[in-house]
Design a protein around this motif. Structure first.
Motif, mmCIF file in Angstrom:
data_model
loop_
_atom_site.group_PDB
_atom_site.id
_atom_site.type_symbol
_atom_site.label_atom_id
_atom_site.label_comp_id
_atom_site.label_asym_id
_atom_site.label_seq_id
_atom_site.Cartn_x
_atom_site.Cartn_y
_atom_site.Cartn_z
ATOM 1 N N TYR A 1 -0.596 -2.348 5.324
ATOM 2 C CA TYR A 1 -1.624 -3.316 4.982
ATOM 3 C C TYR A 1 -1.121 -4.706 5.359
ATOM 4 O O TYR A 1 -0.004 -5.091 4.988
ATOM 5 N N ARG B 1 -5.828 -2.865 8.091
ATOM 6 C CA ARG B 1 -5.054 -1.725 7.649
ATOM 7 C C ARG B 1 -4.563 -0.947 8.857
ATOM 8 O O ARG B 1 -5.098 -1.066 9.956
ATOM 9 N N SER C 1 2.509 -5.039 3.336
ATOM 10 C CA SER C 1 2.859 -4.242 2.167
ATOM 11 C C SER C 1 2.568 -2.776 2.425
ATOM 12 O O SER C 1 1.814 -2.416 3.328
ATOM 13 N N ARG D 1 0.566 -0.210 0.819
ATOM 14 C CA ARG D 1 -0.517 -0.139 -0.165
ATOM 15 C C ARG D 1 -0.358 1.057 -1.092
ATOM 16 O O ARG D 1 -0.740 1.031 -2.241
ATOM 17 N N ASN E 1 2.193 2.274 -2.429
ATOM 18 C CA ASN E 1 3.206 2.122 -3.475
ATOM 19 C C ASN E 1 2.811 1.090 -4.521
ATOM 20 O O ASN E 1 2.835 1.355 -5.705
ATOM 21 N N ASP E 2 2.526 -0.077 -4.089
ATOM 22 C CA ASP E 2 2.273 -1.163 -5.029
ATOM 23 C C ASP E 2 1.685 -2.334 -4.275
ATOM 24 O O ASP E 2 1.385 -2.223 -3.097
ATOM 25 N N TYR E 3 1.557 -3.422 -4.967
ATOM 26 C CA TYR E 3 0.958 -4.595 -4.352
ATOM 27 C C TYR E 3 1.980 -5.655 -4.016
ATOM 28 O O TYR E 3 1.650 -6.810 -3.906
ATOM 29 N N LYS E 4 3.213 -5.273 -3.846
ATOM 30 C CA LYS E 4 4.220 -6.261 -3.500
ATOM 31 C C LYS E 4 4.068 -6.648 -2.042
ATOM 32 O O LYS E 4 4.371 -5.873 -1.147
ATOM 33 N N LEU E 5 3.580 -7.842 -1.834
ATOM 34 C CA LEU E 5 3.427 -8.350 -0.483
ATOM 35 C C LEU E 5 4.681 -9.100 -0.065
ATOM 36 O O LEU E 5 5.212 -9.889 -0.840
ATOM 37 N N PHE F 1 5.824 -11.929 2.521
ATOM 38 C CA PHE F 1 5.156 -12.973 3.291
ATOM 39 C C PHE F 1 6.039 -13.511 4.409
ATOM 40 O O PHE F 1 7.264 -13.565 4.288
ATOM 41 N N GLY F 2 5.378 -13.942 5.473
ATOM 42 C CA GLY F 2 6.055 -14.730 6.482
ATOM 43 C C GLY F 2 6.288 -16.143 5.976
ATOM 44 O O GLY F 2 5.799 -16.510 4.906
ATOM 45 N N PHE G 1 1.317 -11.559 -10.800
ATOM 46 C CA PHE G 1 2.528 -11.888 -10.048
ATOM 47 C C PHE G 1 2.880 -13.367 -10.216
ATOM 48 O O PHE G 1 1.999 -14.204 -10.385
ATOM 49 N N TYR H 1 4.995 -16.057 -7.779
ATOM 50 C CA TYR H 1 5.684 -16.354 -6.528
ATOM 51 C C TYR H 1 6.221 -17.778 -6.584
ATOM 52 O O TYR H 1 5.693 -18.639 -7.275
ATOM 53 N N GLY I 1 8.276 -19.476 3.013
ATOM 54 C CA GLY I 1 7.076 -18.739 2.645
ATOM 55 C C GLY I 1 6.982 -18.538 1.144
ATOM 56 O O GLY I 1 7.474 -19.347 0.362
ATOM 57 N N LEU I 2 6.363 -17.444 0.760
ATOM 58 C CA LEU I 2 6.194 -17.099 -0.647
ATOM 59 C C LEU I 2 7.169 -15.978 -0.996
ATOM 60 O O LEU I 2 7.210 -14.952 -0.329
ATOM 61 N N LEU J 1 8.577 -13.406 -4.088
ATOM 62 C CA LEU J 1 8.161 -12.827 -5.352
ATOM 63 C C LEU J 1 9.266 -12.934 -6.395
ATOM 64 O O LEU J 1 10.391 -12.497 -6.160
ATOM 65 N N TYR K 1 2.504 -4.786 -14.045
ATOM 66 C CA TYR K 1 1.400 -3.862 -13.806
ATOM 67 C C TYR K 1 0.519 -3.669 -15.031
ATOM 68 O O TYR K 1 -0.561 -3.095 -14.950
ATOM 69 N N THR L 1 -4.261 -9.050 -8.969
ATOM 70 C CA THR L 1 -5.010 -8.112 -8.133
ATOM 71 C C THR L 1 -5.675 -7.065 -9.027
ATOM 72 O O THR L 1 -5.190 -6.772 -10.114
ATOM 73 N N PHE M 1 -5.237 -0.486 -8.248
ATOM 74 C CA PHE M 1 -4.803 -0.031 -6.922
ATOM 75 C C PHE M 1 -5.949 0.533 -6.093
ATOM 76 O O PHE M 1 -6.054 0.288 -4.913
ATOM 77 N N ASN N 1 -6.587 -4.276 -1.913
ATOM 78 C CA ASN N 1 -5.361 -5.058 -2.030
ATOM 79 C C ASN N 1 -5.586 -6.536 -2.239
ATOM 80 O O ASN N 1 -4.636 -7.268 -2.328
#
Lengths: 113, 114
Positions: A32, A51, A93, A95, A97-101, A103-104, B33, B35, B42-43, B45, B50, B94, B97, B101
């Motif tokens: 994702y 996606r 990320s 998708r 597994n989780d929502y941990k993105l 980032f650049g 979250f 950040y 960048g960002l 975490l 959850y 968010t 699931f 996303n």
């Protein structure tokens, strides 16, 4: 973990020209890939996402392409306008597994009138 | 519209102070979250959650803790602020699931530690 690299860090374009931002990622399981736009003094906002089962997606003047084999994805903005000036972030990320993105580092885009 | 509200936009704190950054979302999102955003990085975490009373470390949790006593509220705590924690802090949430996303960010909290 995932490592996302983004280039260029700054981009200046003439109004009406196109802008391209490129990102590479390290985790082949990532599936994702969203892009965020952050205007001055505001939080990032999602502008487009893709996606892994899709190679390209367009939304008016914005498009994103994905090359899973090469592990890179790009944001294309056509016919740039002054309001496109902002910081753009790519992310990746898994998708499932989780929502941990991840980032650049961001690209500061300036559109010259 | 989804709203993620960070109560403090600009704070100046002294080294060693305990700092609370509060975040509230109004869309009944399970996931929240924190950040940290720094130029050129960048960002990153810090922590995420959850569910109520659940928390997990992100990539840079050192020097931070979090609290999630209610579903809509996620707090970031700096137990003893240091100058290297001067940064912009972004809260996000968010939906479950299975609904996609899309991550929604707050407007950010600028923290300066002197």
């Amino acid at each position: 973990g995932e490592n996302v690299e983004q280039h260029p860090s700054t981009l200046s374009v003439q109004e009406g020209d196109s802008a391209v931002i490129k990102c590479t990622y390290s985790d082949s399981a990532s599936n994702y890939f969203p892009w965020y736009k952050q205007e001055l003094g505001k939080g990032p906002q999602l502008i487009i996402d893709i996606r892994s089962n899709v190679g390209e997606k367009k939304d008016q003047r914005i498009a994103v392409t994905l090359n899973k084999t090469a592990k890179h994805f790009s944001l294309h903005i056509t016919e740039t306008q002054p309001e496109d000036s902002a910081v753009y972030f790519c992310a990746a990320s898994r998708r499932s597994n989780d929502y941990k993105l991840s980032f650049g580092a961001g690209t500061t885009v300036t559109v010259r009138a | 519209d989804v709203k993620v509200t960070q109560s403090s936009r600009y704070l100046v704190k002294r080294t060693g102070e305990k700092v609370f950054l509060e975040c509230v979302q109004d869309m009944d999102h399970e996931n929240m979250f924190w950040y940290r955003q720094d130029p050129g990085l960048g960002l990153r975490l810090i922590y995420f959650s959850y569910d109520v009373k659940m928390k997990e470390k992100g990539d840079i949790p050192e020097g931070y803790s979090v609290s999630r006593e209610k579903k809509e509220r996620f707090s970031l705590i700096l137990e003893s602020a240091s100058t290297n924690q001067t940064s912009m802090y972004l809260c996000a949430s968010t939906p479950p699931f299975w609904s996609g996303n899309t991550i929604y960010f707050g407007e950010g909290s600028w923290l300066t530690v002197v």
